[in-house]
Design a protein around this motif. Structure first.
Motif, mmCIF file in Angstrom:
data_model
loop_
_atom_site.group_PDB
_atom_site.id
_atom_site.type_symbol
_atom_site.label_atom_id
_atom_site.label_comp_id
_atom_site.label_asym_id
_atom_site.label_seq_id
_atom_site.Cartn_x
_atom_site.Cartn_y
_atom_site.Cartn_z
ATOM 1 N N GLN A 174 40.560 41.763 38.883
ATOM 2 C CA GLN A 174 39.692 42.854 38.460
ATOM 3 C C GLN A 174 38.825 43.329 39.627
ATOM 4 N N ALA A 175 38.281 42.372 40.393
ATOM 5 C CA ALA A 175 37.424 42.745 41.517
ATOM 6 C C ALA A 175 38.200 43.510 42.574
ATOM 7 N N ILE A 176 39.425 43.057 42.875
ATOM 8 C CA ILE A 176 40.240 43.742 43.884
ATOM 9 C C ILE A 176 40.613 45.134 43.403
ATOM 10 N N ALA A 177 40.972 45.234 42.111
ATOM 11 C CA ALA A 177 41.337 46.543 41.575
ATOM 12 C C ALA A 177 40.174 47.515 41.654
ATOM 13 N N ILE A 178 38.991 47.013 41.343
ATOM 14 C CA ILE A 178 37.811 47.878 41.406
ATOM 15 C C ILE A 178 37.519 48.294 42.832
ATOM 16 N N ARG A 209 35.180 43.266 54.613
ATOM 17 C CA ARG A 209 36.003 44.085 55.511
ATOM 18 C C ARG A 209 35.511 43.880 56.938
ATOM 19 N N VAL A 210 36.464 43.832 57.872
ATOM 20 C CA VAL A 210 36.155 43.746 59.300
ATOM 21 C C VAL A 210 36.896 44.879 60.007
ATOM 22 N N ALA A 211 36.164 45.719 60.730
ATOM 23 C CA ALA A 211 36.783 46.789 61.516
ATOM 24 C C ALA A 211 37.371 46.192 62.788
ATOM 25 N N VAL A 284 39.610 32.217 50.946
ATOM 26 C CA VAL A 284 39.560 33.490 51.661
ATOM 27 C C VAL A 284 40.938 34.146 51.572
ATOM 28 N N LEU A 285 40.988 35.349 51.006
ATOM 29 C CA LEU A 285 42.208 36.148 50.957
ATOM 30 C C LEU A 285 41.989 37.381 51.814
ATOM 31 N N LEU A 298 40.635 44.615 58.586
ATOM 32 C CA LEU A 298 41.081 43.582 57.659
ATOM 33 C C LEU A 298 40.195 43.652 56.422
ATOM 34 N N VAL A 299 40.784 43.578 55.237
ATOM 35 C CA VAL A 299 40.034 43.593 53.991
ATOM 36 C C VAL A 299 40.462 42.402 53.153
ATOM 37 N N GLY A 300 39.549 41.929 52.323
ATOM 38 C CA GLY A 300 39.926 40.793 51.502
ATOM 39 C C GLY A 300 38.855 40.377 50.533
ATOM 40 N N VAL A 301 39.044 39.182 49.986
ATOM 41 C CA VAL A 301 38.183 38.610 48.954
ATOM 42 C C VAL A 301 37.749 37.229 49.405
#
Length: 486
Positions: A174-178, A209-211, A284-285, A298-301
């Motif tokens: 749910q968090a990723i979808a949002i 997120r890391v640019a 960490v994903l 890079l983006v993740g949860v």
């Protein structure tokens, strides 16, 4: 309430239950390591060849994860788990062949079919906050058997762990979808932001997120919360990585570099320390973000999984430990011996295996009672963990049999002295209700030979030496008794 009204209520409950199951998007899904690890742990803890995590649909049972079996589906009519979800307590059937519900079941009827079943229901919460039984975690054996209270409790703990994993999975999805759709839904941004924050708090999760151009870091509130930092107090990337201990930092850095280079997503659990110095476990994903085919970040949860990890560790430790003596059990011993033999052959280092068999243990049980016998077994466990044994791996193999894996070179160099000292240490008095006896043990000590590559052969060699020593000791006692009689 009339029978018609009752039927209507049952139908409505089943409809809501199935809807709650379908909302989780678990049916017909790919294997997931958390559930695979859970059923493997269930099979190991309860010593059954087969363990399953099943989801009970309207007409079928979907096997989400299996240890010693196959994933897939079977008809709900023949599945035992369809009965499990009707109760809050575990369903234990010691002999399926004697149960009228399953005696003619095609899963039971073959000579090698299922004969023992134990399952605990797994629940999920629907969008209205109602709790539904959606499936079960169960173990199956091809021979009849029983399950004690400790086994029933372990099964319920495993079911709780499954429910926690499912809830965290749902919250993470749910968090990723949002997070993915937030920029496309500006009109509903405020509402979605509230839902996202609730999901973060519920699942102890956050997004990041890391640019790639300037290593600028962006966190959601949940990440700040896990770090123990005030929202907005954003550290630079090297500082953020400093909260991981060196081994975890190295592993995570490797995953990040690989994702940047190859585009391969990652999913890793590592140790972590908060700003306040509290040790935690985090998951960490992450995956690479691209714009017009060019990697930009890079983006993740990021999720705090400390409680789940602690429960898994406790359950696994319980599965590897003999409950009476507190030392390792046979399953843990076999794994440790296999690993020690592999190290010995690979590094050309010596290895000793000591097997211990207690002398006259039955006489102590018969004379002083099983309480005294248990005290003897606990005493042997303490002897095998003595500091002078230099962290040799000790295990209770069953009954009054014990094993000791010795890898220390200094101890191996004086193996005979070790054997004598160990036998001396195993000789201690035991008393109860005014009666006293002496517990003793015989040790069989074997060295690993270059041509020995199987646990079975190594144990057999030590066992042979043990019983040669036991016969010798019996002979010495008889000769001593004859001299005393003369």
């Amino acid at each position: 309430m009339s029978p018609a009204d009752l039927t209507t209520d049952v139908f409505a409950d089943e409809t809501r239950r199935v809807a709650a199951l379908h909302a989780l998007a678990l049916l017909d899904s790919e294997p997931e390591r958390e559930f695979d690890a859970l059923v493997a742990l269930a099979a190991e803890m309860l010593d059954c060849p087969t363990a399953l995590l099943t989801l009970v649909d309207s007409e079928r049972l979907w096997i989400k994860a299996a240890a010693g079996g196959e994933r897939g589906e079977i008809s709900r009519d023949i599945g035992m788990c369809a009965y499990t979800i009707q109760n809050e307590d575990p369903l234990v059937i010691e002999d399926l062949g004697d149960d009228v519900r399953f005696a003619l079941n095609p899963l039971v009827m073959p000579s090698d079919g299922a004969r023992f079943y134990a399952g605990a229901p797994i629940h999920a919460i629907d969008s209205g906050g109602e709790r539904h039984a959606i499936g079960s975690i169960c173990v199956i054996d091809s021979v009849p058997r029983s399950l004690n209270d400790a086994g029933r409790r372990a099964l319920m703990h495993l079911a709780t762990l499954a429910e926690t994993t499912i809830a965290a999975r749902a919250a993470a999805h749910q968090a990723i979808a949002i997070a993915t759709t937030a920029d496309r839904q500006a009109a509903a941004l405020a509402r979605q932001d509230r839902i996202f924050r609730q999901a973060e708090r519920m699942a102890a999760i956050g997004s990041w997120r890391v640019a790639l151009d300037d290593e600028q870091v962006e966190w959601s509130d949940g990440v700040y919360r896990i770090y123990g930092l005030p929202v907005g107090d954003m550290p630079e990337m090297p500082v953020a990585m400093g909260f991981y201990p060196p081994h975890a930092r190295k592993e995570l850095a490797g995953k990040l570099d690989r994702a940047i280079t190859t585009g391969e997503p990652f999913d890793v659990e590592v140790d972590f320390t908060t700003v306040q110095g509290e040790a935690r476990r985090v998951r960490v994903l992450g995956e690479r973000e691209t714009v017009d085919g060019t990697p930009v970040g890079l983006v993740g949860v990021f999720q705090d999984v400390t409680e789940r990890h602690a429960l898994e560790t406790t359950l696994r430790r319980s599965a590897d430990t003999d409950s009476l003596t507190g030392i390792a059990n046979r399953a843990a011993f076999d794994r440790a011996l296999e690993a020690a033999m592999a190290r010995s052959h690979a590094n050309d280092t010596p290895l000793l295996l000591a097997l211990v068999d207690l002398d006259g243990f039955k006489a102590i049980n018969d004379t002083l009672g099983h309480t005294a016998g248990d005290d003897v077994l606990r005493g042997v466990g303490r002897v095998l963990q003595a500091p002078w044994l230099k962290n040799s791996f000790a295990a209770r193999l069953g009954g009054d049999e014990f094993g000791l894996i010795i890898e220390d070179p200094e101890m191996i160099a004086v193996a005979e002295q070790v054997c004598v000292r160990l036998q001396d240490a195993l000789r201690f008095p035991i008393a109860l209700n005014g009666l006293a006896m002496v517990s003793a043990g015989t040790v069989g000590l074997a060295a690993l030979e270059p041509d020995c590559h199987s646990i079975r052969d190594f144990v057999h060699r030590a066992d042979t030496i043990l019983y040669q020593a036991k016969r010798t000791r019996v002979g010495e006692r008889r000769r001593s008794d004859n001299r005393n009689a003369a």
